[in-house]
Structure formats: structure tokens, C-alpha cells
Design a protein around this motif. Structure first.
Motif, mmCIF file in Angstrom:
data_model
loop_
_atom_site.group_PDB
_atom_site.id
_atom_site.type_symbol
_atom_site.label_atom_id
_atom_site.label_comp_id
_atom_site.label_asym_id
_atom_site.label_seq_id
_atom_site.Cartn_x
_atom_site.Cartn_y
_atom_site.Cartn_z
ATOM 1 N N TYR A 115 -19.583 -10.516 -14.474
ATOM 2 C CA TYR A 115 -21.025 -10.286 -14.625
ATOM 3 C C TYR A 115 -21.362 -9.157 -15.610
ATOM 4 O O TYR A 115 -22.338 -9.241 -16.345
ATOM 5 C CB TYR A 115 -21.611 -9.953 -13.251
ATOM 6 C CG TYR A 115 -23.109 -9.992 -13.184
ATOM 7 C CD1 TYR A 115 -23.776 -11.198 -13.074
ATOM 8 C CD2 TYR A 115 -23.863 -8.822 -13.238
ATOM 9 C CE1 TYR A 115 -25.153 -11.246 -13.015
ATOM 10 C CE2 TYR A 115 -25.249 -8.858 -13.178
ATOM 11 C CZ TYR A 115 -25.882 -10.076 -13.063
ATOM 12 O OH TYR A 115 -27.254 -10.122 -13.012
ATOM 13 N N PHE A 116 -20.571 -8.086 -15.608
ATOM 14 C CA PHE A 116 -20.896 -6.944 -16.474
ATOM 15 C C PHE A 116 -20.042 -6.900 -17.744
ATOM 16 O O PHE A 116 -20.030 -5.890 -18.448
ATOM 17 C CB PHE A 116 -20.766 -5.630 -15.685
ATOM 18 C CG PHE A 116 -21.770 -5.541 -14.566
ATOM 19 C CD1 PHE A 116 -23.116 -5.342 -14.821
ATOM 20 C CD2 PHE A 116 -21.368 -5.709 -13.239
ATOM 21 C CE1 PHE A 116 -24.047 -5.292 -13.795
ATOM 22 C CE2 PHE A 116 -22.293 -5.661 -12.205
ATOM 23 C CZ PHE A 116 -23.640 -5.452 -12.482
ATOM 24 N N ARG A 153 -32.629 -15.982 -8.101
ATOM 25 C CA ARG A 153 -31.433 -16.649 -7.568
ATOM 26 C C ARG A 153 -30.179 -16.196 -8.303
ATOM 27 O O ARG A 153 -29.083 -16.606 -7.968
ATOM 28 C CB ARG A 153 -31.541 -18.160 -7.762
ATOM 29 C CG ARG A 153 -32.709 -18.783 -7.062
ATOM 30 C CD ARG A 153 -32.768 -20.246 -7.421
ATOM 31 N NE ARG A 153 -34.029 -20.821 -7.023
ATOM 32 C CZ ARG A 153 -34.363 -22.085 -7.237
ATOM 33 N NH1 ARG A 153 -33.530 -22.887 -7.847
ATOM 34 N NH2 ARG A 153 -35.527 -22.547 -6.841
ATOM 35 N N LEU A 154 -30.365 -15.406 -9.376
ATOM 36 C CA LEU A 154 -29.206 -14.997 -10.186
ATOM 37 C C LEU A 154 -28.513 -13.779 -9.559
ATOM 38 O O LEU A 154 -28.653 -13.523 -8.382
ATOM 39 C CB LEU A 154 -29.671 -14.699 -11.615
ATOM 40 C CG LEU A 154 -30.328 -15.860 -12.376
ATOM 41 C CD1 LEU A 154 -30.843 -15.371 -13.727
ATOM 42 C CD2 LEU A 154 -29.340 -17.003 -12.576
ATOM 43 N N GLY A 155 -27.778 -13.045 -10.394
ATOM 44 C CA GLY A 155 -27.032 -11.884 -9.889
ATOM 45 C C GLY A 155 -25.556 -12.220 -9.784
ATOM 46 O O GLY A 155 -25.157 -13.370 -9.967
ATOM 47 N N PRO A 156 -24.723 -11.207 -9.461
ATOM 48 C CA PRO A 156 -23.273 -11.450 -9.374
ATOM 49 C C PRO A 156 -22.903 -12.428 -8.258
ATOM 50 O O PRO A 156 -21.858 -13.055 -8.292
ATOM 51 C CB PRO A 156 -22.680 -10.074 -9.089
ATOM 52 C CG PRO A 156 -23.782 -9.102 -9.169
ATOM 53 C CD PRO A 156 -25.083 -9.808 -9.244
ATOM 54 N N LYS A 157 -23.786 -12.511 -7.241
ATOM 55 C CA LYS A 157 -23.561 -13.481 -6.159
ATOM 56 C C LYS A 157 -24.835 -14.300 -6.089
ATOM 57 O O LYS A 157 -25.898 -13.755 -5.817
ATOM 58 C CB LYS A 157 -23.349 -12.713 -4.846
ATOM 59 C CG LYS A 157 -22.793 -13.548 -3.718
ATOM 60 C CD LYS A 157 -22.841 -12.768 -2.420
ATOM 61 C CE LYS A 157 -21.475 -12.223 -2.074
ATOM 62 N NZ LYS A 157 -21.467 -11.475 -0.812
ATOM 63 N N THR A 158 -24.764 -15.577 -6.363
ATOM 64 C CA THR A 158 -26.005 -16.353 -6.442
ATOM 65 C C THR A 158 -26.418 -16.897 -5.078
ATOM 66 O O THR A 158 -25.628 -16.958 -4.145
ATOM 67 C CB THR A 158 -25.873 -17.538 -7.419
ATOM 68 O OG1 THR A 158 -24.822 -18.362 -6.954
ATOM 69 C CG2 THR A 158 -25.592 -17.084 -8.822
ATOM 70 N N ASN A 165 -20.788 -14.493 -17.869
ATOM 71 C CA ASN A 165 -20.674 -13.093 -18.312
ATOM 72 C C ASN A 165 -22.060 -12.482 -18.555
ATOM 73 O O ASN A 165 -23.085 -13.132 -18.309
ATOM 74 C CB ASN A 165 -19.784 -13.006 -19.561
ATOM 75 C CG ASN A 165 -20.355 -13.800 -20.740
ATOM 76 O OD1 ASN A 165 -21.562 -13.806 -20.965
ATOM 77 N ND2 ASN A 165 -19.487 -14.464 -21.487
ATOM 78 N N LEU A 166 -22.057 -11.242 -19.021
ATOM 79 C CA LEU A 166 -23.319 -10.506 -19.189
ATOM 80 C C LEU A 166 -24.259 -11.175 -20.193
ATOM 81 O O LEU A 166 -25.475 -11.204 -19.997
ATOM 82 C CB LEU A 166 -22.991 -9.070 -19.631
ATOM 83 C CG LEU A 166 -24.170 -8.125 -19.746
ATOM 84 C CD1 LEU A 166 -23.917 -6.858 -18.930
ATOM 85 C CD2 LEU A 166 -24.424 -7.730 -21.188
ATOM 86 N N LYS A 187 -13.151 -2.929 -14.763
ATOM 87 C CA LYS A 187 -14.592 -3.247 -14.652
ATOM 88 C C LYS A 187 -14.789 -4.496 -13.787
ATOM 89 O O LYS A 187 -15.679 -4.542 -12.950
ATOM 90 C CB LYS A 187 -15.173 -3.472 -16.064
ATOM 91 C CG LYS A 187 -16.632 -3.830 -16.042
ATOM 92 C CD LYS A 187 -17.422 -3.400 -17.255
ATOM 93 C CE LYS A 187 -17.071 -4.102 -18.518
ATOM 94 N NZ LYS A 187 -18.076 -3.826 -19.576
ATOM 95 N N VAL A 188 -13.930 -5.482 -13.977
ATOM 96 C CA VAL A 188 -14.044 -6.715 -13.192
ATOM 97 C C VAL A 188 -13.734 -6.409 -11.720
ATOM 98 O O VAL A 188 -14.458 -6.835 -10.804
ATOM 99 C CB VAL A 188 -13.086 -7.804 -13.744
ATOM 100 C CG1 VAL A 188 -13.200 -9.082 -12.921
ATOM 101 C CG2 VAL A 188 -13.386 -8.085 -15.219
#
Ligand code: SF4
Ligand code: ZN
Length: 278
Positions: A181-182, A160-165, A138-139, A9-10
């Protein structure tokens, strides 16, 4: 726990969201906690070119034990570790700094600490030649951030968030990426325990952010009715994030007149806080 499916998953998150490439120098922000230790281990395992960066906040025995753990862990997996002492940057421990600041303005421990840590991590990873800065978010962290911003009446901060800020490209900003992130908090804890990582599972003794704690409790309460509430929040948000990012107008970035780091105001938040100390 299924170790392989957690690790897959990562890996999938890194690839799907194009978080980084194997040619880049990657800096992993380490705290000694389960999340940053797990992500450091995985980035190294996946073959990324990683170095670790830790800020010694000098929060008594808690910081000492975390620093020892991170040193030992980095040595055991063959990762170079850089340690920044908060005293060398701000002249004293984070406890003293926040105590002084809080005697003049009403800010929580984590607000003060967070501003200073973000400033150090960005500057130091840039100086180390890092192209990406990995954090262990993490999630659960992301779900809490989304709800907190909503409750503050400022949902746009979440763009501004998300897996890549980050929204704008700025050469002095090192993009922050979140490969976990997930992954839920429980999954990371389970993984870390199964892997026998040398980490402290106790919370930081200074973490008295009442707002975040209440939001966490609120989400846990909702989870009793909607078990997948955290996933709904994060997956629902991420679906429309590219659209939000495009439409969001960030104020013009300038360089702080004191430290020359990128800032939205003439004086950056970190220098503003340091100004209060004087
Ligand atoms: Fe700093 Fe708060 Fe994190 Fe403790 S929990 S290290 S005070 S941001
Ligand atoms: Zn500044």
C-alpha cells in the motif's frame, strides 16, 4: 535501492494495519506482474502461510507467458499455485466475453474484466479456505483510485479502499489486503528488477482504460509542481479513513439470486454481465 528498507516498509504496513496473522491461510492473487510477484515473495519470506491463485484470462501470448512465469516462480519459492481458467467459469476467454458485452453496453475492458476477476478471486479463495486475499496494489494505484472516485463525483466509494478493503463483515466475503500500500510503483519496479523476478513489465494488451490513463497522466503532471502529491493523497486519506468507514452507510447486502454470492443487488454485477452475453 535499499532492499532492506523496502522490505521493512512492507512488513511495517502488515503489522501496523493488522493485515493478517501467521495462523491464517493467506491467498495471494497473482497476475504475473511485478506487484503481485513481489508481494507473494515477501509474504512467503516473512513466514506467512501463503498459497497463490492465478486466473488465466486467456489473453493470447500475454497470458501464456505470465502463467509460465508464475508457475516457475511459485515452484522456485515453494508455494502452491492454483490456476482458474476463465473458460471454466464463463465459457470463453475474457476477450470474447468483453467483445460480446461491449456490442450491447458501453463498458471498458477493465470494468468488465475487473468485475469478473473480483468475483472469481473472492469465491475461489473462500473455497480454498483463505482468510485473507492479498493483492499487489501499490501507492500509485491507490492515489489513482482516490482521484478517479473524486472526479466521478463519488468520493464515498473510496471509503471501501485502504490497506484492508471492505466495510462490512460478511462470511462469504474474503477481506482483501494490500501489503504494498505505501510502496510506489517505481519502488516496486526497482525491487522486482533488483530481485530479478521473472515478470513481464509490459502492460496488459487489453488495458485501454482511458479514464485511468488520463488520471495517471494528470497526477504525473501535478507531481511536477508537488513532487509528493501521491503520498499526500494516500497518507491524507488514510488518516481519516477509520472515521469515514464508521460513517459510511453501505446498502444492505443480499445473496445474488443466480450465483448466491454476496451482492448489493438482487443479481450481482458478474451475473448481470453474464446475462448480457445470453
Ligand atoms: Fe483485465 Fe484490465 Fe487488468 Fe487487463 S489491465 S487484466 S483487461 S483489468
Ligand atoms: Zn451472481
Amino acid at each position: 535501492m535499499n532492499i532492506k528498507s523496502f522490505e521493512d516498509k512492507v512488513k511495517k504496513t502488515i503489522i501496523k494495519y493488522k493485515l493478517c496473522s501467521k495462523k491464517e491461510n493467506i491467498i495471494v492473487a497473482c497476475s504475473g506482474g511485478k506487484d503481485s510477484t513481489a508481494v507473494l515473495y515477501l509474504m512467503k519470506k516473512f513466514g506467512y502461510n501463503v498459497e497463490a491463485l492465478m486466473i488465466n484470462l486467456m489473453i493470447g501470448d500475454w497470458s501464456k507467458r505470465n502463467l509460465d512465469n508464475v508457475k516457475k516462480f511459485c515452484k522456485s519459492i515453494g508455494v502452491k499455485l492454483h490456476v482458474v481458467n476463465i473458460k471454466d467459469i464463463s465459457g470463453s476467454s475474457i476477450c470474447y466475453i468483453r467483445h460480446k458485452i461491449q456490442s450491447k453496453v458501453k463498458l471498458t475492458n477493465c470494468m468488465i474484466c475487473g468485475v469478473i476477476k473480483r468475483w472469481i478471486l473472492n469465491k475461489k479463495s473462500r473455497e480454498l479456505g483463505g482468510k485473507k486475499l492479498v493483492t499487489g496494489h501499490n501507492l500509485d494505484d491507490e492515489a489513482e483510485n482516490l482521484v478517479m472516485n473524486l472526479f466521478k463525483g463519488k468520493p464515498e466509494i473510496s471509503f471501501r479502499l485502504g490497506p484492508k478493503t471492505g466495510i462490512v463483515k460478511e462470511k462469504k466475503f474474503i477481506p482483501r489486503i494490500k501489503p504494498l500500500y505505501f510502496c510506489t510503483n517505481d519502488e516496486v519496479r526497482e525491487y522486482s528488477k533488483e530481485m530479478k523476478f521473472p515478470v513481464l513489465y509490459s502492460a496488459c494488451p487489453c488495458s485501454v482504460g482511458v479514464f485511468r490513463r488520463n488520471v495517471r497522466k494528470f497526477i504525473e503532471d501535478v507531481k511536477k509542481i508537488i513532487p509528493e502529491v501521491k503520498e499526500n493523497l494516500v497518507y491524507g486519506f488514510i488518516k481519516d479513513l477509520p472515521k469515514f468507514k464508521k460513517e459510511y452507510k453501505l446498502g444492505k447486502l443480499v445473496y445474488c439470486s443466480i450465483c448466491s454470492e454476496p451482492s448489493q443487488n438482487e443479481v450481482c454485477k458478474k451475473c448481470e454481465l453474464m446475462g448480457i452475453l445470453k
